[in-house]
Scaffold this active site. Sequence first.
Site, mmCIF file in Angstrom:
data_model
loop_
_atom_site.group_PDB
_atom_site.id
_atom_site.type_symbol
_atom_site.label_atom_id
_atom_site.label_comp_id
_atom_site.label_asym_id
_atom_site.label_seq_id
_atom_site.Cartn_x
_atom_site.Cartn_y
_atom_site.Cartn_z
ATOM 1 C CB SER A 164 -8.027 3.975 2.857
ATOM 2 O OG SER A 164 -7.151 3.488 3.667
ATOM 3 C CB SER A 172 -8.947 1.312 5.708
ATOM 4 O OG SER A 172 -9.680 2.488 5.692
ATOM 5 C CE LYS A 226 -3.780 2.191 2.415
ATOM 6 N NZ LYS A 226 -4.766 1.782 3.780
#
Length: 496
Positions: free
Chosen positions: A159, A183, A78
Amino acid sequence: MTAPRGLTIAQARDALRKGAFTARELAETYVAAAEEGARLNAFIAHTSEQALKQADAADARLKAGDAPAMCGIPLGIKDLFATEGVQTQAASNILAGFRPPYESTVTRKLWDAGAVMLGKLNMDEFAMGSSNETSAYGPAINPWRRKDAPDTNLTPGGSSGGSAAAVAGDLCLAATGTDTGGSIRQPAAFTGITGVKPTYGRCSRWGIVAFASSLDQAGPMTRDVRDAAIMLGAMAGHDPMDSTSADLAVPDFEAALTGDIRGRKIGIPREYRVEGMPAEIETLWAEGRAMLADAGAEIVDISLPHTRYALPAYYVIAPAEASSNLARYDGVRYGHRAKIRQGEGITEMYERTRAEGFGDEVKRRIMIGAYVLSAGYYDAYYKKAQKVRTLIKRDFEQVYADGVDAILTPATPSAAFGIGEMADADPIRMYLNDVFTVTVNLSGLPGIAVPTGLSSQGLPLGLQLIGRPWEEADLLNTAYALEKRADFAHHAEKWW
């Protein structure tokens, strides 16, 4: 020899140790997969050369018999994790061009364990979002499609949307995610994969771009529960560079996966039956209860009375911490800097840099945070929200003191929705996607999302299990028992 795709971490680990293929061959397979999956917009930077170098080093360790479980496993990272010499922008224009001269603790642990980095993954800007639509790179796309609208692009959640899309689309074997209010768990549920939010302090936050420091926690996003256990073992551990990191031994999470949960007490919170919950979510929840009962668990009704206040408390505390954390992005030291016009000073440069660099959702949350922390409003909002947080945490403590071992809830209030379907709506509608997950972050507890069924439109639906603090091993075992009975063997049909 060409390494196959579609393997789990456990399958790849065993095949690598047997010599069925090499780590380089596996890396080459997934370097190509990551590049071929461009239509999903999951990867925003490819690190092919680094991946092959790491794979060669992994092969040397495999040959020497010094191969941890993650050795040679291709991962996506990420964009919130600092990766030395590789762009790390938190999907924000304000960090354009930033290449950290250091490595986050979590990614360093993974590289020390022999894992391979394929590249950086898309996400909501500064992890603020539930649909990956706030990203400066544009939205990541869910590999799954609705039956009645096969051409509609769906959100992979947020997210950690790029992480979820990459794992579900078989562009990597697993990915890192972060979870501030859901998330990891929400995108995992939207894409039919497994996502773990560990106990706050189990994984180091050092080198991860901060959103809300008292809520953020890194975790694995994988194909199944066993893979989550393997990867969490490599990510977790005490870090003296993070003052909130717990100095506790890391259990062998994989060894805990016996599937035996006979006599375990599973709580069903009545407050999670929210108004307007779709019938298929209610049905899925009932099926999950039956599955755990069939595995020998005792199902009990419980009450978490302050749950109704969790979402408003979260959306005071998280923006407050974000406004403080994001104050450092001023265009002076790194990232985007607005051009100074004739007659302007440093104050104008700060203002225009932040106006140009931050997206609308980030600006909204910074302003909310500044407001609730301002003189005259601190006591009315922020301080009160912290008191509510304490009450929410106390609810869980009471339930666990009464002998409950884990809590079963839905992971999301719906299946994945279409890109743009909520973009122009009241932002509160988007925030409601976190209704089942924020309590876990406010309480610092571990949680896991497990795929357990399909919606009427053929989209993945997941259930969430919430565990006792620091008892991820027990939580993973309960999730393993649920996973075995759900037998979720569905995959997105390739269209990209």
